[in-house]
Scaffold this active site. Structure first.
Site, PDB file in Angstrom:
ATOM      1  N   HIS A   1       0.818  -1.222   0.000  1.00 22.32           N
ATOM      2  CA  HIS A   1       0.000   0.000   0.000  1.00 22.32           C
ATOM      3  C   HIS A   1       0.847   1.265   0.000  1.00 22.32           C
ATOM      4  CE1 HIS A   1      -3.650  -2.398   1.783  1.00 22.32           C
ATOM      5  NE2 HIS A   1      -3.494  -2.583   0.490  1.00 22.32           N
TER       6      HIS A   1
ATOM      7  N   CYS B   1       5.217  11.432  -8.521  1.00 25.93           N
ATOM      8  CA  CYS B   1       4.750  12.495  -9.421  1.00 25.93           C
ATOM      9  C   CYS B   1       3.455  12.028 -10.080  1.00 25.93           C
ATOM     10  CB  CYS B   1       5.822  12.770 -10.475  1.00 25.93           C
ATOM     11  SG  CYS B   1       5.240  13.875 -11.777  1.00 25.93           S
TER      12      CYS B   1
ATOM     13  N   THR C   1      -4.011  -7.678  11.224  1.00 26.56           N
ATOM     14  CA  THR C   1      -4.787  -7.101  10.128  1.00 26.56           C
ATOM     15  C   THR C   1      -6.250  -7.499  10.278  1.00 26.56           C
ATOM     16  OG1 THR C   1      -5.070  -6.994   7.725  1.00 26.56           O
ATOM     17  CG2 THR C   1      -3.966  -8.962   8.566  1.00 26.56           C
TER      18      THR C   1
ATOM     19  N   GLU D   1      -8.258 -10.022  18.572  1.00 21.48           N
ATOM     20  CA  GLU D   1      -9.644 -10.511  18.575  1.00 21.48           C
ATOM     21  C   GLU D   1      -9.890 -11.292  17.298  1.00 21.48           C
ATOM     22  OE1 GLU D   1     -11.328  -6.584  18.815  1.00 21.48           O
ATOM     23  OE2 GLU D   1     -11.294  -6.348  16.626  1.00 21.48           O
TER      24      GLU D   1
ATOM     25  N   ALA E   1       0.604  -8.573  19.487  1.00 23.00           N
ATOM     26  CA  ALA E   1       1.626  -9.097  18.577  1.00 23.00           C
ATOM     27  C   ALA E   1       3.012  -9.065  19.215  1.00 23.00           C
ATOM     28  CB  ALA E   1       1.613  -8.295  17.280  1.00 23.00           C
TER      29      ALA E   1
HETATM   30  P1  NAD Z   1      -6.832  -2.212  10.576  1.00 22.73           P
HETATM   31  O1  NAD Z   1      -6.604  -0.964  11.360  1.00 22.73           O
HETATM   32  O2  NAD Z   1      -8.060  -2.331   9.750  1.00 22.73           O
HETATM   33  O3  NAD Z   1      -6.832  -3.437  11.596  1.00 22.73           O
HETATM   34  C1  NAD Z   1      -5.832  -3.584  12.567  1.00 22.73           C
HETATM   35  C2  NAD Z   1      -6.001  -4.961  13.192  1.00 22.73           C
HETATM   36  O4  NAD Z   1      -4.959  -5.154  14.124  1.00 22.73           O
HETATM   37  C3  NAD Z   1      -7.323  -5.141  13.966  1.00 22.73           C
HETATM   38  O5  NAD Z   1      -7.918  -6.365  13.574  1.00 22.73           O
HETATM   39  C4  NAD Z   1      -6.882  -5.172  15.431  1.00 22.73           C
HETATM   40  O6  NAD Z   1      -7.699  -6.032  16.223  1.00 22.73           O
HETATM   41  C5  NAD Z   1      -5.472  -5.694  15.315  1.00 22.73           C
HETATM   42  N1  NAD Z   1      -4.582  -5.253  16.403  1.00 22.73           N
HETATM   43  C6  NAD Z   1      -4.540  -4.043  17.010  1.00 22.73           C
HETATM   44  N2  NAD Z   1      -3.561  -4.006  17.910  1.00 22.73           N
HETATM   45  C7  NAD Z   1      -2.944  -5.226  17.871  1.00 22.73           C
HETATM   46  C8  NAD Z   1      -1.854  -5.800  18.583  1.00 22.73           C
HETATM   47  N3  NAD Z   1      -1.182  -5.122  19.512  1.00 22.73           N
HETATM   48  N4  NAD Z   1      -1.494  -7.072  18.285  1.00 22.73           N
HETATM   49  C9  NAD Z   1      -2.161  -7.796  17.339  1.00 22.73           C
HETATM   50  N5  NAD Z   1      -3.211  -7.292  16.648  1.00 22.73           N
HETATM   51  C10 NAD Z   1      -3.591  -6.023  16.911  1.00 22.73           C
HETATM   52  O7  NAD Z   1      -5.530  -2.442   9.726  1.00 22.73           O
HETATM   53  P2  NAD Z   1      -5.251  -3.161   8.343  1.00 22.73           P
HETATM   54  O8  NAD Z   1      -5.968  -4.459   8.297  1.00 22.73           O
HETATM   55  O9  NAD Z   1      -3.775  -3.104   8.198  1.00 22.73           O
HETATM   56  O10 NAD Z   1      -5.906  -2.194   7.233  1.00 22.73           O
HETATM   57  C11 NAD Z   1      -5.743  -0.811   7.362  1.00 22.73           C
HETATM   58  C12 NAD Z   1      -5.235  -0.059   6.143  1.00 22.73           C
HETATM   59  O11 NAD Z   1      -4.861   1.250   6.609  1.00 22.73           O
HETATM   60  C13 NAD Z   1      -3.980  -0.610   5.568  1.00 22.73           C
HETATM   61  O12 NAD Z   1      -4.222  -0.769   4.220  1.00 22.73           O
HETATM   62  C14 NAD Z   1      -2.875   0.437   5.754  1.00 22.73           C
HETATM   63  O13 NAD Z   1      -2.354   0.854   4.515  1.00 22.73           O
HETATM   64  C15 NAD Z   1      -3.520   1.617   6.382  1.00 22.73           C
HETATM   65  N6  NAD Z   1      -2.922   1.975   7.704  1.00 22.73           N
HETATM   66  C16 NAD Z   1      -1.561   1.851   7.895  1.00 22.73           C
HETATM   67  C17 NAD Z   1      -0.995   2.138   9.146  1.00 22.73           C
HETATM   68  C18 NAD Z   1       0.492   1.981   9.340  1.00 22.73           C
HETATM   69  O14 NAD Z   1       1.246   2.105   8.374  1.00 22.73           O
HETATM   70  N7  NAD Z   1       0.986   1.678  10.562  1.00 22.73           N
HETATM   71  C19 NAD Z   1      -1.801   2.575  10.203  1.00 22.73           C
HETATM   72  C20 NAD Z   1      -3.191   2.704   9.962  1.00 22.73           C
HETATM   73  C21 NAD Z   1      -3.729   2.395   8.704  1.00 22.73           C
HETATM   74 ZN    ZN Z   2       7.357  14.042 -12.896  1.00 22.80          ZN
END
Ligand code: NAD
Ligand code: ZN
Length: 237
Positions: A109, A117, A175, A202, A218
């Protein structure tokens, strides 16, 4: 059980949560107080580019204040020490896997620390702010965050599908299983006969597709699993 030799790890915002980087769906589907369409879609960028640039500037500025946690470090250790192939694909746009020592990270992502650009599509490293006046040094086009927004094609999908088709152990870490195509990876891996393991706080929308779900932060569950995997390799050697 057969010892795995080709691992595929998919990480999401949950792996970075304990480093202080907010997840996506924490507070009622908002990302740091914004509706997702507002800050993570091409339509949102067209409607209010200044707001979108500011949003990612803020996320980018916060990166140096976050440090990799034990889950990032354990994944990097697995990449270095596992004798087979380990593919790490992240949905995260932060750089915590790299700073945790991961030698190879596929950012499907995009990355906060890159800009693209809109005209010539060249991607360059970017650690400062972006605004509407920031221009491409090559063609003068507008620079935007190198982030895949909703409705856009994720990066490196060919390589990802190839690795998914070849893996014999698939692990999804932190995720929510709500963003496609990543949410569909578990079914693909499972169809190819891989054992599938989920790490989350969860159960999620995709939990029924996994052979095993390990519940807990995690930072605790991932290092324990890595230890297990590496010990099991040592025992075989
Ligand atoms: P999401 O926020 O939808 O889900 C996060 C998941 O992680 C949840 O299911 C939650 O229960 C779990 N979680 C939270 N804390 C945890 C822990 N300590 N240990 C284990 N699990 C834990 O995230 P997603 O599925 O990655 O989708 C979100 C989208 O948003 C992605 O495509 C991403 O590009 C973007 N995003 C990125 C970041 C980042 O780069 N750190 C942060 C927020 C959103
Ligand atoms: Zn350019």
């Amino acid at each position: 059980m057969k010892t795995p030799s080709r691992l595929f790890l998919l990480t999401g915002a949950g792996v970075s949560a304990e480093s202080g980087v907010a997840t996506f769906r924490g507070a009622g589907g908002l990302w740091e107080g914004h509706r997702i369409e507002e800050v993570a879609s091409p339509e949102g960028f067209a409607a209010n580019p200044a707001l979108v640039q500011r949003f990612y500037n803020d996320r980018r500025r916060l990166l140096p204040t976050a440090s990799p946690n034990p889950a990032h470090l354990a994944i990097a250790r697995l990449q270095r020490e596992f004798p087979g192939r380990v593919t790490l694909v992240t949905q995260n746009v932060d750089d915590l896997h790299e700073r945790g020592g991961s030698p190879e990270v596929v950012h499907m992502h995009g990355e906060l620390l890159k800009a693209r650009c809109v005209f010539c599509k060249r991607v360059r490293d970017w650690s400062g702010d972006l605004d509407e006046e920031t221009r491409c040094g090559d063609c003068g086009g507008q620079l935007r965050p190198h982030i895949v927004w909703f409705g856009e094609m994720p990066l490196a999908l060919d390589a990802i599908f190839e690795a998914l088709g070849a893996c014999d152990l698939f692990a999804a870490i932190g995720t929510s299983g709500q963003v496609y195509p990543a949410a569909g990876f578990v079914e693909m891996a499972s169809r190819h006969g891989a054992r599938c393991l989920e790490f989350n706080l969860e159960s999620t929308a995709t939990s029924p597709h996994f052979d095993e779900s390990r519940t807990g932060p995690a930072s605790r569950t991932v290092p324990a699993w890595v230890e297990e995997l590496l010990e099991c390799q040592d025992a075989e050697a």
